[in-house]
Design a protein around this motif. Sequence first.
Motif, PDB file in Angstrom:
ATOM      1  N   PHE A 267       8.752   2.559 -48.544  1.00 28.08           N
ATOM      2  CA  PHE A 267       7.830   3.458 -49.229  1.00 28.08           C
ATOM      3  C   PHE A 267       8.272   4.909 -49.065  1.00 28.08           C
ATOM      4  O   PHE A 267       8.158   5.711 -49.999  1.00 28.08           O
ATOM      5  CB  PHE A 267       6.407   3.270 -48.692  1.00 28.08           C
ATOM      6  CG  PHE A 267       5.767   1.977 -49.130  1.00 28.08           C
ATOM      7  CD1 PHE A 267       5.752   1.613 -50.466  1.00 28.08           C
ATOM      8  CD2 PHE A 267       5.175   1.133 -48.210  1.00 28.08           C
ATOM      9  CE1 PHE A 267       5.175   0.422 -50.875  1.00 28.08           C
ATOM     10  CE2 PHE A 267       4.591  -0.059 -48.606  1.00 28.08           C
ATOM     11  CZ  PHE A 267       4.584  -0.420 -49.938  1.00 28.08           C
ATOM     12  N   GLU A 268       8.793   5.252 -47.892  1.00 31.88           N
ATOM     13  CA  GLU A 268       9.310   6.608 -47.697  1.00 31.88           C
ATOM     14  C   GLU A 268      10.497   6.866 -48.619  1.00 31.88           C
ATOM     15  O   GLU A 268      10.596   7.915 -49.259  1.00 31.88           O
ATOM     16  CB  GLU A 268       9.738   6.806 -46.235  1.00 31.88           C
ATOM     17  CG  GLU A 268       8.597   6.816 -45.232  1.00 31.88           C
ATOM     18  CD  GLU A 268       9.120   6.941 -43.807  1.00 31.88           C
ATOM     19  OE1 GLU A 268      10.363   6.957 -43.617  1.00 31.88           O
ATOM     20  OE2 GLU A 268       8.287   7.017 -42.888  1.00 31.88           O
ATOM     21  N   ASP A 269      11.406   5.879 -48.693  1.00 32.29           N
ATOM     22  CA  ASP A 269      12.607   6.037 -49.519  1.00 32.29           C
ATOM     23  C   ASP A 269      12.267   6.103 -51.002  1.00 32.29           C
ATOM     24  O   ASP A 269      12.988   6.743 -51.789  1.00 32.29           O
ATOM     25  CB  ASP A 269      13.565   4.869 -49.274  1.00 32.29           C
ATOM     26  CG  ASP A 269      14.167   4.883 -47.876  1.00 32.29           C
ATOM     27  OD1 ASP A 269      13.993   5.890 -47.169  1.00 32.29           O
ATOM     28  OD2 ASP A 269      14.809   3.886 -47.501  1.00 32.29           O
TER      29      ASP A 269
ATOM     30  N   THR B 150       3.590   7.565 -53.434  1.00 33.70           N
ATOM     31  CA  THR B 150       3.108   6.516 -52.525  1.00 33.70           C
ATOM     32  C   THR B 150       2.026   7.006 -51.562  1.00 33.70           C
ATOM     33  O   THR B 150       1.885   6.495 -50.459  1.00 33.70           O
ATOM     34  CB  THR B 150       4.287   5.967 -51.700  1.00 33.70           C
ATOM     35  OG1 THR B 150       4.898   7.047 -50.972  1.00 33.70           O
ATOM     36  CG2 THR B 150       5.332   5.325 -52.588  1.00 33.70           C
ATOM     37  N   GLU B 151       1.220   7.989 -52.000  1.00 34.86           N
ATOM     38  CA  GLU B 151       0.247   8.576 -51.072  1.00 34.86           C
ATOM     39  C   GLU B 151      -0.806   7.591 -50.573  1.00 34.86           C
ATOM     40  O   GLU B 151      -1.342   7.741 -49.473  1.00 34.86           O
ATOM     41  CB  GLU B 151      -0.483   9.758 -51.739  1.00 34.86           C
ATOM     42  CG  GLU B 151       0.348  11.026 -51.861  1.00 34.86           C
ATOM     43  CD  GLU B 151       1.187  11.033 -53.142  1.00 34.86           C
ATOM     44  OE1 GLU B 151       1.234   9.992 -53.805  1.00 34.86           O
ATOM     45  OE2 GLU B 151       1.790  12.074 -53.442  1.00 34.86           O
ATOM     46  N   LYS B 152      -1.149   6.551 -51.341  1.00 35.26           N
ATOM     47  CA  LYS B 152      -2.259   5.671 -50.979  1.00 35.26           C
ATOM     48  C   LYS B 152      -1.827   4.407 -50.243  1.00 35.26           C
ATOM     49  O   LYS B 152      -2.603   3.472 -50.096  1.00 35.26           O
ATOM     50  CB  LYS B 152      -3.036   5.284 -52.245  1.00 35.26           C
ATOM     51  CG  LYS B 152      -3.705   6.473 -52.931  1.00 35.26           C
ATOM     52  CD  LYS B 152      -4.500   6.025 -54.140  1.00 35.26           C
ATOM     53  CE  LYS B 152      -5.168   7.225 -54.817  1.00 35.26           C
ATOM     54  NZ  LYS B 152      -5.946   6.810 -56.021  1.00 35.26           N
ATOM     55  N   VAL B 153      -0.611   4.366 -49.753  1.00 37.98           N
ATOM     56  CA  VAL B 153      -0.108   3.182 -49.051  1.00 37.98           C
ATOM     57  C   VAL B 153      -0.809   3.022 -47.710  1.00 37.98           C
ATOM     58  O   VAL B 153      -1.028   3.990 -46.978  1.00 37.98           O
ATOM     59  CB  VAL B 153       1.411   3.309 -48.825  1.00 37.98           C
ATOM     60  CG1 VAL B 153       1.905   2.235 -47.882  1.00 37.98           C
ATOM     61  CG2 VAL B 153       2.133   3.211 -50.152  1.00 37.98           C
ATOM     62  N   SER B 154      -1.206   1.799 -47.371  1.00 41.50           N
ATOM     63  CA  SER B 154      -1.815   1.512 -46.069  1.00 41.50           C
ATOM     64  C   SER B 154      -1.363   0.133 -45.606  1.00 41.50           C
ATOM     65  O   SER B 154      -0.847  -0.675 -46.389  1.00 41.50           O
ATOM     66  CB  SER B 154      -3.342   1.564 -46.161  1.00 41.50           C
ATOM     67  OG  SER B 154      -3.833   0.562 -47.037  1.00 41.50           O
TER      68      SER B 154
END
Length: 453
Positions: free
Chosen positions: A64-66, A74-78
């Motif tokens: 997700f960072e890449d 990808t701000e809402k990734v959990s």
Amino acid sequence: MTQYDYDLFVIGAGSGGVRAARIAAQHGAKVAVAEEYRVGGTCVIRGCVPKKLFVYASHYAEAFEDAVGFGWTTEKVSFDWQTLVANKDKEIDRLNKAYIRNLEGAGAELIMARASFVDRHRLALSTGREVTAKHVLIATGAQPFVPLHLPGRELAITSNEAFHLERLPARICIVGGGYIAVEFAGIFNNLGVETVLIYRGEKILRGFDEDLRDHLTAEMRKKGIEFRLGCDVARIERSGDGVRVTCNDDTVFGAGQIMYATGRIPNVMDLDLEKVGVELTPHYAVKVDDYSRTSVENIYAVGDVTNRLNLTPVAIREGHAFADTVFGGRHIAVDHTNVPTAVFSQPEIGTVGLSEEKARELHPSIDIYKTSFRPMRGTMSGRDERMLMKLVVDAASDKVLGCHIMGPDAGEMAQLLGIAVKMGATKADFDATMALHPTAAEELVTMRQKWTD
């Protein structure tokens, strides 16, 4: 002629035992398998398979960072640990049932019970029943080891319990420097757990090529894993909801959990091997010959309980070879050389053949070819991680003695390289192979310059 209940009785329904039972049954033998827990063994139930699923899960943190460098938002990734554990359990249940179907489909009988020896042909089951068998195969595997005299050892978990934690700790200490220790260090670290790896040796992954050991340590440190090398745990104490870990150099760590991954010991307890005279090695493994026969003529053993080469595919090959030898009229001894292996560390390792250090011991002169570079995906993601590729070549014959890779998909590459090394490929054969571009693996056939220190 003595009549037995079974031609073959297998103790343990792990990878090696199940394969041996299936092949023996297909050869026409009457077979039973005793298993006291679940079918599939360490690898399927609480080893390689769930571990690899956890590795996949932990990779998404960096993925997700890449992704941002490739235009994704990808701000809402959990992440939810309980969901991962629950879905892993569903997959393990599916595999357990599949192993049972395959075993019974081959004509073998599954007995859910513990078995121990009464004499060389008679076994006692925990259900109270006794059975007889012409041949017996011990395939009970191994279990994690925590030092018996360690103060506070009851506070430590092993990989067995790590798969079933109710919640992730904020901080974990992992003790060990082998496959399991470095793999779980990567898993926990990427899932957001502050991770400390404690190892009594000076370098992790004893027995691997020195370049791999050094490179992996450097990359893991860049990812935030703390190393305490040349250090061992002196005692563990309860501290609130977690533990207090004191090392032999008086260093003290606080953690939510401490996990031991300091090796595994053969499962020979409670088998009553002394009643039949099965000989053990000094490290309590079942001693066998090239055909997996023990010191007792009709009793055999395969897999980790023999402590030869403790890898699942090796146990499967040993079980198959045993069944073909005893029931198929073929004499097959398993070749334990040039077995490819992977460490699902982060970054991943794939390797086959001799390390540079071992090659120098066995050959008068060797040539080294190696390269280190940033994978293509890192050019846009900005990730500071480098691959390592290395070939160890016998200078006299030009034969490739070892291939060592660290980076994405290293294990997949090592499986294919294993064929080449097993066939005796030379460096000239590698050079004559056309590169596949753009891939990381093409570096393996484009290295031309010998490495000089």
